[in-house]
Design a protein around this motif. Structure first.
Motif, PDB file in Angstrom:
ATOM      1  N   THR A  54       0.786  -1.055   0.017  1.00  0.00           N
ATOM      2  CA  THR A  54       0.047  -0.035   0.053  1.00  0.00           C
ATOM      3  C   THR A  54       0.730   1.292   0.220  1.00  0.00           C
ATOM      4  OG1 THR A  54      -0.136   0.129   2.510  1.00  0.00           O
ATOM      5  CG2 THR A  54      -1.872  -1.126   1.260  1.00  0.00           C
ATOM      6  N   TYR A  55       2.109   1.082  -0.094  1.00  0.00           N
ATOM      7  CA  TYR A  55       3.032   2.373  -0.220  1.00  0.00           C
ATOM      8  C   TYR A  55       2.673   3.154  -1.330  1.00  0.00           C
ATOM      9  CZ  TYR A  55       5.719  -0.068   3.424  1.00  0.00           C
ATOM     10  OH  TYR A  55       6.185  -0.521   4.665  1.00  0.00           O
ATOM     11  N   PRO A  56       2.901   4.470  -1.419  1.00  0.00           N
ATOM     12  CA  PRO A  56       2.524   5.309  -2.464  1.00  0.00           C
ATOM     13  C   PRO A  56       3.228   4.739  -3.707  1.00  0.00           C
ATOM     14  CG  PRO A  56       2.920   6.754  -0.396  1.00  0.00           C
ATOM     15  CD  PRO A  56       3.227   5.310  -0.128  1.00  0.00           C
ATOM     16  N   THR A  99       7.592   4.360   6.990  1.00  0.00           N
ATOM     17  CA  THR A  99       6.721   4.526   8.339  1.00  0.00           C
ATOM     18  C   THR A  99       6.653   6.005   8.603  1.00  0.00           C
ATOM     19  OG1 THR A  99       6.969   4.039  10.572  1.00  0.00           O
ATOM     20  CG2 THR A  99       9.020   4.280   9.662  1.00  0.00           C
ATOM     21  N   SER A 100       5.500   6.169   9.305  1.00  0.00           N
ATOM     22  CA  SER A 100       5.248   7.628   9.787  1.00  0.00           C
ATOM     23  C   SER A 100       5.854   7.825  11.278  1.00  0.00           C
ATOM     24  CB  SER A 100       4.044   8.195   9.650  1.00  0.00           C
ATOM     25  OG  SER A 100       3.088   7.042  10.370  1.00  0.00           O
ATOM     26  N   ALA A 101       6.399   6.647  11.863  1.00  0.00           N
ATOM     27  CA  ALA A 101       7.003   6.820  13.204  1.00  0.00           C
ATOM     28  C   ALA A 101       7.871   8.043  13.374  1.00  0.00           C
ATOM     29  CB  ALA A 101       7.763   5.495  13.491  1.00  0.00           C
ATOM     30  N   GLY A 102       7.517   8.699  14.422  1.00  0.00           N
ATOM     31  CA  GLY A 102       8.081   9.821  15.025  1.00  0.00           C
ATOM     32  C   GLY A 102       9.562   9.779  15.608  1.00  0.00           C
ATOM     33  N   ILE A 131       7.409  11.328   5.200  1.00  0.00           N
ATOM     34  CA  ILE A 131       7.269  12.869   5.315  1.00  0.00           C
ATOM     35  C   ILE A 131       6.723  13.395   4.129  1.00  0.00           C
ATOM     36  CG2 ILE A 131       9.210  13.026   6.891  1.00  0.00           C
ATOM     37  CD1 ILE A 131      11.282  13.562   4.673  1.00  0.00           C
ATOM     38  N   PRO A 132       6.057  14.583   4.212  1.00  0.00           N
ATOM     39  CA  PRO A 132       5.780  15.128   5.436  1.00  0.00           C
ATOM     40  C   PRO A 132       4.825  14.420   6.244  1.00  0.00           C
ATOM     41  CG  PRO A 132       4.359  16.218   3.915  1.00  0.00           C
ATOM     42  CD  PRO A 132       5.345  15.357   3.101  1.00  0.00           C
ATOM     43  N   GLN A 143      11.136  13.661  -4.322  1.00  0.00           N
ATOM     44  CA  GLN A 143      10.692  12.631  -5.342  1.00  0.00           C
ATOM     45  C   GLN A 143       9.195  12.535  -5.425  1.00  0.00           C
ATOM     46  OE1 GLN A 143      13.467  12.104  -3.703  1.00  0.00           O
ATOM     47  NE2 GLN A 143      15.052  12.235  -5.415  1.00  0.00           N
ATOM     48  N   ARG A 144       8.558  13.030  -4.360  1.00  0.00           N
ATOM     49  CA  ARG A 144       6.850  12.738  -4.157  1.00  0.00           C
ATOM     50  C   ARG A 144       6.263  13.211  -5.551  1.00  0.00           C
ATOM     51  NH1 ARG A 144       2.649  14.800   0.461  1.00  0.00           N
ATOM     52  NH2 ARG A 144       3.550  16.653  -0.349  1.00  0.00           N
TER      53      ARG A 144
END
Length: 375
Positions: A54-56, A99-102, A131-132, A143-144
């Motif tokens: 499911t990653y972009p 991961t969105s882990a902070g 990120i963001p 690269q987004r």
């Protein structure tokens, strides 16, 4: 790994390791044969997969190209360091985790971009921060959509344009971590941005315009990989990062030329006489897996002078070395004049050969005669 975010305070920690002191022109410190490899062994393929489908799409496309193609670019990375290939087995080998882990899964730091907790294992884990994100709302992966000033619906606040000082390349971050997996656990903070991708600081577009988006090895990364894993192509480039260590001669690596045929022969002037030998890097312990590597594709210059003469005629003949073991250059010598001549063979380095010094010279003599020879 610490980011060079000029307009923000803080460090983007990728891996908390202490870098040893190093000088310019020295292969990345801390390099090691993390995947045991002896000279002549085939190159190891490291299988990997995304931890989630499911990653972009932009992320999956760029990371796949980075690991499978760009990081192992044969021009920048002429070594047998293990390569990456996610092939058809998307469940095997190492894991690529977005991961969105902070906090860093490797160090616990709250200021991080990517990390790899351990190298030298086929079941490696390579983490990349999303990120963001809520925990890093003003950081952005270039690269987004190939911009450092982009905002999407759903992005966390503040919803103004992001500063280029906090824009990073996911390609360079993954290239850096892939090198931790395969080659070195240390950072090289004494290395300049045009020497290595292994600093603890991640460059940004305004801080390092030429190298912030680097996708493959720089010279001191390639030098470390060649020392540990040898050359992938003996006719290819030897990395330009040996002038301090090993630091032999003007360019850093010595070449050695030998003669395996007789040093003195007599031959009919109507026949040819073959000279042969080996052209390779010096067989020195400091050269590790580069020692005695054949210098394939390099030209051996052969000069001639009459025995007893004081001056040489240069480049009368030449031979091109091959990648073979043992003797790897040879040349059939001919003449139209009877007499005794001395011959001298040398590999003479060129401006394009930035890491390898001119070799020693080897000499032999041939007495060309007509006595007892068929007319």
């Amino acid at each position: 790994m610490t980011a060079r975010a000029r307009a923000v305070v803080g460090a983007i920690l990728l891996l908390a390791l202490t870098a040893g002191s190093a000088l310019a022109g020295e292969p990345d410190p801390g390099h090691a044969d993390l995947f045991p490899h002896d000279p002549g062994d085939g190159r190891l393929n490291l299988d990997w997969h995304f931890a989630s489908a499911t990653y972009p799409t932009w992320f999956r496309t760029n990371v796949t190209s980075e690991l499978n193609t760009w990081w192992q670019d044969p021009v920048a990375n002429n070594s047998n360091v293990p390569r990456f290939d996610n092939g058809d087995d998307n469940a095997g080998g190492g894991s690529l985790i977005y991961t969105s882990a902070g906090t860093s899964p490797c160090t616990g730091s709250t200021i991080w971009l990517a990390c790899n907790p351990a190298g030298g294992t086929r079941t490696f884990q390579l983490y990349v921060r999303s990120i963001p994100s809520v925990s890093a709302p003003t950081w952005l992966w270039f690269q987004r959509d190939s911009t450092c000033t982009d905002v999407w619906d759903g992005d966390p606040q503040p919803d103004d344009h992001f500063s280029t000082s906090v824009c990073f390349s996911v390609l360079r971050a993954v290239a850096h971590e892939a090198t931790h997996v395969t080659l070195t656990r240390n950072h090289y903070d004494a290395g300049a941005d045009d020497e290595t991708i292994m600093q603890s600081s991640t460059p940004t577009p305004n801080g390092s315009p030429k190298n912030w988006n680097r996708k493959s090895f720089l010279p001191c990364d390639a030098a470390a990989a060649q020392l540990e894993y040898g050359l992938a192509d003996p006719a290819g480039k030897v990395a330009d990062c040996f002038d301090v260590k090993p630091g032999d001669g003007a360019k850093g690596l010595n070449s050695t030329l030998t003669l395996s045929t007789a040093a003195s022969i007599s031959r009919c002037s109507t026949q040819s006489a073959t000279a042969a030998g080996r052209l390779a890097l010096a067989n020195a312990a400091a050269y590790e897996d580069l020692r005695d590597s054949p210098l394939a594709g390099r030209v051996v210059r052969i000069d001639r002078r009459p025995i007893g003469g004081s001056s040489w005629t240069t480049g009368v003949f030449s031979a091109t070395a091959t990648a073979g073991a043992g003797s790897n250059w040879s040349r059939a010598i001919t003449t139209t004049t009877a007499g005794s001549f001395q011959y001298r063979a040398t590999f003479v380095t060129t401006a394009a050969e930035t890491a390898v010094n001119t070799s020693n010279a080897v000499t032999w003599s041939i007495q060309w005669t007509t006595l007892g020879c068929a007319s």
